[in-house]
Design an enzyme around this catalytic site. Structure first.
Site, PDB file in Angstrom:
ATOM      1  N   SER A 139      42.802  29.255  35.454  1.00 57.67           N
ATOM      2  CA  SER A 139      42.774  28.077  36.394  1.00 57.67           C
ATOM      3  C   SER A 139      43.272  26.820  35.470  1.00 57.67           C
ATOM      4  CB  SER A 139      41.773  27.897  36.986  1.00 57.67           C
ATOM      5  OG  SER A 139      41.677  26.379  37.560  1.00 57.67           O
ATOM      6  N   TYR A 182      32.085  27.369  35.933  1.00 60.00           N
ATOM      7  CA  TYR A 182      33.390  28.234  36.557  1.00 60.00           C
ATOM      8  C   TYR A 182      34.421  27.741  35.581  1.00 60.00           C
ATOM      9  CZ  TYR A 182      37.701  28.755  39.303  1.00 60.00           C
ATOM     10  OH  TYR A 182      39.052  29.209  39.490  1.00 60.00           O
TER      11      TYR A 182
HETATM   12  N1  LIG Z   1      42.238  29.126  45.017  1.00 66.11           N
HETATM   13  C1  LIG Z   1      42.533  28.333  43.878  1.00 66.11           C
HETATM   14  O1  LIG Z   1      42.816  26.977  44.155  1.00 66.11           O
HETATM   15  C2  LIG Z   1      42.548  28.870  42.529  1.00 66.11           C
HETATM   16  C3  LIG Z   1      43.111  27.896  41.521  1.00 66.11           C
HETATM   17  C4  LIG Z   1      43.106  28.180  40.333  1.00 66.11           C
HETATM   18  C5  LIG Z   1      42.759  29.628  39.795  1.00 66.11           C
HETATM   19  N2  LIG Z   1      42.498  30.623  40.819  1.00 66.11           N
HETATM   20  C6  LIG Z   1      42.040  31.943  40.544  1.00 66.11           C
HETATM   21  O2  LIG Z   1      42.679  32.740  41.223  1.00 66.11           O
HETATM   22  C7  LIG Z   1      41.939  34.016  41.499  1.00 66.11           C
HETATM   23  C8  LIG Z   1      42.007  34.308  42.922  1.00 66.11           C
HETATM   24  O3  LIG Z   1      41.630  33.360  43.583  1.00 66.11           O
HETATM   25  P1  LIG Z   1      41.648  33.159  45.132  1.00 66.11           P
HETATM   26  O4  LIG Z   1      41.604  31.867  45.514  1.00 66.11           O
HETATM   27  O5  LIG Z   1      42.762  34.116  45.729  1.00 66.11           O
HETATM   28  O6  LIG Z   1      40.114  33.766  45.562  1.00 66.11           O
HETATM   29  P2  LIG Z   1      39.613  34.593  46.986  1.00 66.11           P
HETATM   30  O7  LIG Z   1      40.447  34.252  47.971  1.00 66.11           O
HETATM   31  O8  LIG Z   1      38.243  34.211  46.880  1.00 66.11           O
HETATM   32  O9  LIG Z   1      39.663  36.110  46.640  1.00 66.11           O
HETATM   33  C9  LIG Z   1      38.902  36.370  45.745  1.00 66.11           C
HETATM   34  C10 LIG Z   1      39.305  38.064  45.642  1.00 66.11           C
HETATM   35  O10 LIG Z   1      38.311  38.703  44.605  1.00 66.11           O
HETATM   36  C11 LIG Z   1      37.507  39.742  45.271  1.00 66.11           C
HETATM   37  N3  LIG Z   1      36.123  39.706  44.701  1.00 66.11           N
HETATM   38  C12 LIG Z   1      35.237  38.584  44.843  1.00 66.11           C
HETATM   39  N4  LIG Z   1      34.068  38.931  44.089  1.00 66.11           N
HETATM   40  C13 LIG Z   1      34.199  40.091  43.455  1.00 66.11           C
HETATM   41  C14 LIG Z   1      33.277  41.217  42.974  1.00 66.11           C
HETATM   42  N5  LIG Z   1      32.346  40.719  42.628  1.00 66.11           N
HETATM   43  N6  LIG Z   1      33.903  42.374  42.380  1.00 66.11           N
HETATM   44  C15 LIG Z   1      35.228  42.478  42.586  1.00 66.11           C
HETATM   45  N7  LIG Z   1      36.143  41.813  43.329  1.00 66.11           N
HETATM   46  C16 LIG Z   1      35.582  40.610  44.056  1.00 66.11           C
HETATM   47  C17 LIG Z   1      37.297  39.454  46.556  1.00 66.11           C
HETATM   48  O11 LIG Z   1      37.122  40.310  47.556  1.00 66.11           O
HETATM   49  P3  LIG Z   1      35.815  41.036  47.906  1.00 66.11           P
HETATM   50  O12 LIG Z   1      34.999  39.719  48.620  1.00 66.11           O
HETATM   51  O13 LIG Z   1      36.001  42.207  48.980  1.00 66.11           O
HETATM   52  O14 LIG Z   1      35.071  41.515  46.680  1.00 66.11           O
HETATM   53  C18 LIG Z   1      38.905  38.841  46.816  1.00 66.11           C
HETATM   54  O15 LIG Z   1      39.599  39.818  47.122  1.00 66.11           O
HETATM   55  C19 LIG Z   1      40.729  33.610  40.755  1.00 66.11           C
HETATM   56  O16 LIG Z   1      40.598  34.293  39.467  1.00 66.11           O
HETATM   57  C20 LIG Z   1      40.537  32.251  40.717  1.00 66.11           C
HETATM   58  O17 LIG Z   1      39.715  31.750  39.862  1.00 66.11           O
HETATM   59  C21 LIG Z   1      42.396  30.371  42.107  1.00 66.11           C
END
Ligand SMILES: NC(=O)c1ccc[n+]([C@@H]2O[C@H](COP(=O)([O-])OP(=O)(O)OC[C@H]3O[C@@H](n4cnc5c(N)ncnc54)[C@H](OP(=O)(O)O)[C@@H]3O)[C@@H](O)[C@H]2O)c1
Length: 295
Positions: free
Chosen positions: A149, A162
């Protein structure tokens, strides 16, 4: 297809994508499928995984397998390895994407959840990479795409743990990229700025100023850039001019100015814009006892 399918014969390459049922992980699953990769999707929710698998497979005509497991637990990575073996696959590309975020004053955040966050965001990525990297190096191809991130470039009040896990991921990934340089294996880290996913709401940060004021990219835009530049072998992927500017500028701003400014953006607020206050603390028993001085 599920993890109980047992196969014979030579193993086939697959991309293992964690957190693949929604958000960036789901969009990355589409990108890898478009690129013709067989997939092994990982997340906790079996029903969502099966649905995602069917949709991605139908859209891109590739084989999609899945394994449901909680990657914050120590035994989960064994299950990912078992699922590959049972489906006659090996890990050619690993995408360490699954993560959770928590927002608010550190002392008010649930201790168990914070530890799960560290286990998922860091331990699982290190464990899976350590399991699959040696064979990638032996084959002289494949790679690891770590999803960190923009927050990993700076100290972030109210999302301190985080952001620190993402900082670790950036430093770790860049160091590994150098170690494997010239081997044919790519290690890349992508550092998205704010993306329109459920992550912020799940963390309790959906009204924080960084979500409200900064432009949000879509997961599809982010995933397209990440996949393209991962295949090209970029070490650090920062998409968008504003994100590149932020990542550059924070290196030079003194902490005394930088940290309060970041805190202003990341302070948790309610829907009316009221700032979250720390919860009142109970006075520890020993604080009321005055030390007795010996005469
Ligand atoms: N959104 C942003 O603004 C942003 C910005 C920078 C970086 N990121 C990074 O991008 C990545 C994805 O983020 P996102 O925004 O797409 O998140 P998201 O929409 O919350 O999706 C998270 C995914 O991870 C899975 N997950 C959560 N806990 C888990 C566990 N304990 N074991 C296995 N799977 C798990 C969830 O499925 P289940 O709940 O079914 O397990 C879901 O498929 C992360 O690394 C985040 O830090 C996001």
């Amino acid at each position: 297809m599920n993890e109980s399918d047992e196969r014979q014969g030579p193993l086939a390459p697959a991309a293992v994508i964690t957190g693949a049922t929604q958000g960036i992980g789901r969009a990355l699953a589409d990108e890898f499928a478009k690129g013709g990769h067989t997939l092994l999707l990982v997340a906790r929710d079996e029903a969502k995984l099966a649905k995602t698998g069917r949709e991605v497979s139908a859209a891109h005509h590739v084989k999609v397998h899945h394994v449901a497991c909680d990657l914050s637990t120590a035994e989960s990575c064994d299950r990912v390895e078992d699922a590959l073996r049972r489906n006659g696959l090996y890990c050619e590309s690993l995408v360490n994407n699954a993560a959770i975020m928590r927002a608010g004053f550190f002392q008010d955040q649930d201790r168990e959840t914070l530890l799960k966050l560290v286990d998922l965001n860091v331990r699982a990525a290190v464990d899976l990479t350590r399991r699959f990297l040696p064979d990638m190096l032996a084959r002289g191809r494949g790679g690891v795409l770590n999803v960190a991130s923009l927050e990993g470039f700076m100290p972030v009040p109210y999302q301190a743990t985080y952001a620190a896990t993402k900082g670790l991921m950036i430093a770790w990934s860049r160091a590994l990229a150098w170690e494997v340089y010239g081997s044919g294996v790519r290690i890349c880290v992508v550092t998205p700025g704010p993306i329109a996913t459920d992550l912020h709401a799940k963390a309790g940060a959906e009204h924080s100023r960084y979500v409200v004021y900064l432009p949000l990219m879509t997961p599809e835009q982010m995933a397209e850039a990440a996949y393209r530049r991962f295949m090209r072998g970029n070490w650090v992927i920062i998409e968008g001019w504003l994100n590149r500017l932020i990542a550059f500028v924070v290196r030079f701003v003194p902490g005394i100015m930088l940290i309060p400014a970041i805190g202003w953006f990341f302070r948790v607020r309610d829907a009316d814009g009221n700032l979250q206050q720390p919860k009142p603390l109970k006075k520890p028993e020993d604080a009321s006892r005055r030390p007795t001085s010996k005469a």
